[in-house]
Motif scaffolding. Sequence first.
Motif, PDB file in Angstrom:
ATOM      1  N   ARG A  40       0.309 -10.490  -1.165  1.00 32.79           N
ATOM      2  CA  ARG A  40       0.096  -9.037  -1.132  1.00 32.79           C
ATOM      3  C   ARG A  40      -1.359  -8.687  -1.455  1.00 32.79           C
ATOM      4  O   ARG A  40      -1.918  -7.743  -0.892  1.00 32.79           O
ATOM      5  CB  ARG A  40       1.038  -8.338  -2.110  1.00 32.79           C
ATOM      6  N   ARG A  43      -3.634 -10.129   1.833  1.00 30.27           N
ATOM      7  CA  ARG A  43      -3.485  -9.612   3.195  1.00 30.27           C
ATOM      8  C   ARG A  43      -4.058  -8.203   3.293  1.00 30.27           C
ATOM      9  O   ARG A  43      -4.077  -7.459   2.323  1.00 30.27           O
ATOM     10  CB  ARG A  43      -2.029  -9.665   3.649  1.00 30.27           C
ATOM     11  N   PRO A  44      -4.505  -7.850   4.471  1.00 34.26           N
ATOM     12  CA  PRO A  44      -5.045  -6.493   4.662  1.00 34.26           C
ATOM     13  C   PRO A  44      -3.978  -5.449   4.348  1.00 34.26           C
ATOM     14  O   PRO A  44      -2.802  -5.625   4.662  1.00 34.26           O
ATOM     15  CB  PRO A  44      -5.407  -6.457   6.147  1.00 34.26           C
ATOM     16  N   LYS A  45      -4.397  -4.377   3.721  1.00 29.49           N
ATOM     17  CA  LYS A  45      -3.452  -3.313   3.348  1.00 29.49           C
ATOM     18  C   LYS A  45      -2.799  -2.678   4.571  1.00 29.49           C
ATOM     19  O   LYS A  45      -1.694  -2.174   4.501  1.00 29.49           O
ATOM     20  CB  LYS A  45      -4.170  -2.225   2.539  1.00 29.49           C
ATOM     21  N   SER A  46      -3.496  -2.718   5.699  1.00 30.04           N
ATOM     22  CA  SER A  46      -2.965  -2.083   6.904  1.00 30.04           C
ATOM     23  C   SER A  46      -1.919  -2.943   7.604  1.00 30.04           C
ATOM     24  O   SER A  46      -1.235  -2.472   8.501  1.00 30.04           O
ATOM     25  CB  SER A  46      -4.108  -1.794   7.887  1.00 30.04           C
ATOM     26  N   GLU A  47      -1.787  -4.194   7.196  1.00 34.08           N
ATOM     27  CA  GLU A  47      -0.832  -5.094   7.852  1.00 34.08           C
ATOM     28  C   GLU A  47       0.549  -4.916   7.230  1.00 34.08           C
ATOM     29  O   GLU A  47       0.756  -5.198   6.053  1.00 34.08           O
ATOM     30  CB  GLU A  47      -1.288  -6.550   7.685  1.00 34.08           C
ATOM     31  N   PRO A  48       1.506  -4.430   8.009  1.00 26.70           N
ATOM     32  CA  PRO A  48       2.841  -4.205   7.441  1.00 26.70           C
ATOM     33  C   PRO A  48       3.578  -5.531   7.219  1.00 26.70           C
ATOM     34  O   PRO A  48       3.346  -6.513   7.918  1.00 26.70           O
ATOM     35  CB  PRO A  48       3.545  -3.374   8.516  1.00 26.70           C
TER      36      PRO A  48
END
Length: 87
Positions: A40, A43-48
Motif C-alpha cells: 500500500r 504502489r501509486p495512490k491512483s492505482e486501485p
Amino acid sequence: MATIAANIATIQTKAAELDTLIGQVRAAKAIIDAAEAEIRQLRPKSEPSRAYQERLALIALDQIGKPSIAGDKSIAELAAAAWAGVA
C-alpha cells in the motif's frame, strides 16, 4: 464407545494441535499484514486494488471460522489470482 478418560485425552491432544495451528496462523497473518502494508505504501495512490489484493489474511480467518463451507477457493488460489501480472 470410548470411555470418558479416552475422550478427555482426545480433546487434550487436539487442543494442543489447535494451539500450534493458532500460533502458525498468527505468524502467517503478521507476515501477510506487513507485506500488504508495504505494498500500500509503495504502489501509486491512483492505482486501485483488485479483489483479494489486500486483507487476504482476514479472508483466511473467515474461512478458518467457517470450515464447513466447501468449494471455496483456497487462500493460495486467491493470492495467485489477485497478484497475477502485478510486479
